[in-house]
Scaffold this active site. Structure first.
Site, PDB file in Angstrom:
ATOM      1  N   ASP A   9     -83.915  65.997  -4.957  1.00 25.70           N
ATOM      2  CA  ASP A   9     -84.731  66.884  -5.769  1.00 25.70           C
ATOM      3  C   ASP A   9     -85.184  68.086  -4.939  1.00 25.70           C
ATOM      4  O   ASP A   9     -85.562  67.944  -3.770  1.00 25.70           O
ATOM      5  CB  ASP A   9     -85.944  66.104  -6.266  1.00 25.70           C
ATOM      6  CG  ASP A   9     -86.820  66.894  -7.201  1.00 25.70           C
ATOM      7  OD1 ASP A   9     -86.344  67.260  -8.291  1.00 25.70           O
ATOM      8  OD2 ASP A   9     -87.987  67.148  -6.834  1.00 25.70           O
ATOM      9  N   GLU A  53     -73.431  56.642   8.251  1.00 29.35           N
ATOM     10  CA  GLU A  53     -73.475  55.307   8.866  1.00 29.35           C
ATOM     11  C   GLU A  53     -73.057  54.230   7.857  1.00 29.35           C
ATOM     12  O   GLU A  53     -72.756  53.096   8.251  1.00 29.35           O
ATOM     13  CB  GLU A  53     -74.881  55.002   9.381  1.00 29.35           C
ATOM     14  CG  GLU A  53     -75.313  55.863  10.563  1.00 29.35           C
ATOM     15  CD  GLU A  53     -76.727  55.501  11.015  1.00 29.35           C
ATOM     16  OE1 GLU A  53     -77.162  54.359  10.735  1.00 29.35           O
ATOM     17  OE2 GLU A  53     -77.390  56.352  11.616  1.00 29.35           O
TER      18      GLU A  53
END
Length: 547
Positions: free
Chosen positions: A207, A265
């Site tokens: 956002d 990751e």
């Protein structure tokens, strides 16, 4: 898995179809009038039936709900009105069982003023979090530190009597801005992102992604030229300024790299950023998605406004293609913050269903990923609400000049004959218009000419053509309000034509283009090829394979 397939799976987001769910308005499972996570889980089969690749779930975090969940008080928990963490885990499991990715709305530019971080920060003094938010002294006359304005109107500064300083808020005063110049703040926010990655989410919608950093020196924003000239017709004070110093600061690029490093990751994760940056949106989108070390994609508000023309769409897409060398865009026509596009774009005398079908055909043919908003697959229009029904703070404050966002947030309609359209057995948090009930899912299921059937057919067609999912785009000249372009990939070339006009139009095939096979689109008005000329009725579309 073959190398090519593994690469495509890792880049599932490129050309994907995303479906935005507004949790409060999707499905209520408890009868309290508000939607919840269990309700969403129960209705996921409908989403999967559309041919969707991923869900974007608007905020469900613990919140006082001053801005409907975009004011987060705990980034690691579900608000009780939506359920529990166990309910969220069940939702993830069901989405994955149905082959759907799950993207959650990460709201980190600001928190709620009820967040424990802000409570500690406002104490000031030797507090460990004293510098976690944007604080500044008053001017000698007691006024705000600078001229920055809130997007929700009025100064972007609120005086705090406890700390005896002003704090910054780009939105409501109940949404204080976090201080991203403090590395500890970045670390803490990234830890909350890791929390949801560990719970199995596939990505994040960030956002207000360009609002993270502010100017360290708190320099004033200059006025817009239109404001100086007295020609600015803005309805809020925010639109009087050129926002050079309160957002889109260069430091954000390094944070986005940190965010991407965390994302990487975990296998096959992605992020899409919301960029609201006025005339600089495309440059910002290019910067945030380039290099393969920041966001996978962003979207802007370019196609979320009232403009509905071939020239506007071509201008937006070409500007993106010219500005962004290696980035990716996500196009949308509707979301929870704007008037539904069927209402924005249907002209007097036109059939809204025809506009809805034309719009999804166009969206499915554009280069980029695409995002749908719940209910648009039913052709829902903007709900007209009375002032006393409003829940949006923006509409409540600025009525009637601004009606707010509640008109696009009314509940989803599932069964026409059921109480409240099948959304809830209790009083819904927003009214369910009768006109929406008449368009319920059970009414349109099985109707081959319904808007819902068109969505399913067109999204299935998009999946069958690699050129539409990830191919290049090349625009062709066309007179009037006709949009013409070619999509190409892996030896497949498709001609796409759209007549935005309210009258018939013709388009002559160029000498170097030969249509080998027309491809049927589930729209009300299809183009017809006759002796090298494509006849396009009003709101007509044509898709064809070319040599």
């Amino acid at each position: 898995m073959a190398a090519g397939n593994a690469e495509r799976e890792a880049e599932w987001w490129r050309g994907c179809v995303i479906y935005q769910i507004y949790p409060r308005s999707f499905q209520d499972s408890t009868g309290d009038g508000s939607g919840d996570l269990k309700g969403i889980t129960a209705r996921l089969a409908h989403v999967a039936s559309l041919g969707i690749d991923a869900i974007w779930l608007s905020p469900f975090f613990k919140s006082p709900m001053a801005d409907m969940g975009y004011d987060v008080s705990d980034y690691r928990d579900v608000d009780p009105m939506f359920g529990t963490l166990e309910d969220f885990d069940a939702l993830v499991a069901e989405a994955h069982r149905l082959g759907l990715k799950l993207i959650i709305d990460q709201v980190i530019s600001h928190s709620s003023d009820k967040h424990e971080w802000f409570v500690e920060s406002r104490a000031g003094g030797d507090s460990a979090k004293a510098d976690w938010y944007v604080w500044a002294d008053a001017k000698p006359d007691g006024s705000a530190p600078n001229n920055w304005q809130s997007l929700f109107g009025g100064p972007a500064w609120e005086w705090d009597a406890t700390r005896r300083q002003y704090y910054m808020h780009n939105f409501l005063a109940a949404q204080p801005d976090l201080n991203f110049h403090n590395p500890e703040v970045q670390d803490a926010l990234l830890d909350t992102v890791r929390f949801w990655l560990e719970r199995g989410v596939d990505g994040f919608r960030l956002d207000t992604v360009n609002y993270y950093f502010h100017d360290r020196w708190l320099r004033d924003n200059p006025p817009l030229a239109a404001s100086v000239a007295g020609t600015n017709g803005a309805t809020t004070t925010y639109a009087f300024q050129e926002h050079l110093f309160d957002k889109t600061r260069p430091e954000n690029l390094d944070f986005l790299k940190r965010f991407r490093a965390l994302l990487d990751e975990y296998p096959d994760r992605a992020a899409v950023g919301e960029v609201g940056d006025e005339d600089r949106s495309l440059q910002t989108l290019a910067a945030y998605t380039s290099g393969g070390d920041k966001l996978q994609m962003c979207y802007t508000f370019d196609l979320l406004g009232p403009q509905f023309s071939a020239a506007h769409v071509r201008g937006c897409v070409e500007a993106f293609e010219n500005a962004v060398a290696d980035g990716w865009v996500c196009w949308a026509f509707s979301n929870h913050d704007v008037v539904r596009h069927v209402s924005r774009w249907t002209r007097p005398g036109e059939n809204p269903d025809a506009v809805a079908k034309f719009s999804i055909a166009l969206l499915a043919c554009l280069r980029g990923s695409i995002c749908l908003y719940q209910g648009e697959e039913l052709g829902l229009d903007e709900a007209e609400l009375a002032y006393e029904d409003l829940r949006d703070p923006l509409g409540i404050r600025f009525w009637p000049g601004v009606k707010g966002r509640d008109g696009c947030r009314t509940p989803m309609v599932w069964e026409a004959g059921a109480e409240n359209g099948g959304f809830s057995t209790g009083k819904p948090w927003l009214p369910v218009p009768q006109a929406h009930r008449d368009r319920a899912v059970d009414v349109q299921n099985g109707e081959e000419r319904s808007v819902l059937a068109a969505y399913r057919s067109i999204l299935a067609l998009r999946k069958r053509h690699a050129a539409l999912v990830g191919g290049s785009i090349r625009f062709l000249d066309a007179e009037g309000d006709v949009l013409a372009f070619v999509r190409e990939r892996d030896g497949e070339s498709l001609l796409c034509l759209f007549n935005f006009a309210g009258a018939d139009a013709g388009w002559a095939l160029p000498p170097d283009i030969a249509v080998v096979e027309p491809i049927e689109l589930a729209v009300d008005a299809g183009g017809v090829l006759d002796e090298g000329v494509l006849a396009l009725p009003a709101l007509g579309c044509f898709l064809g394979r070319i040599a």
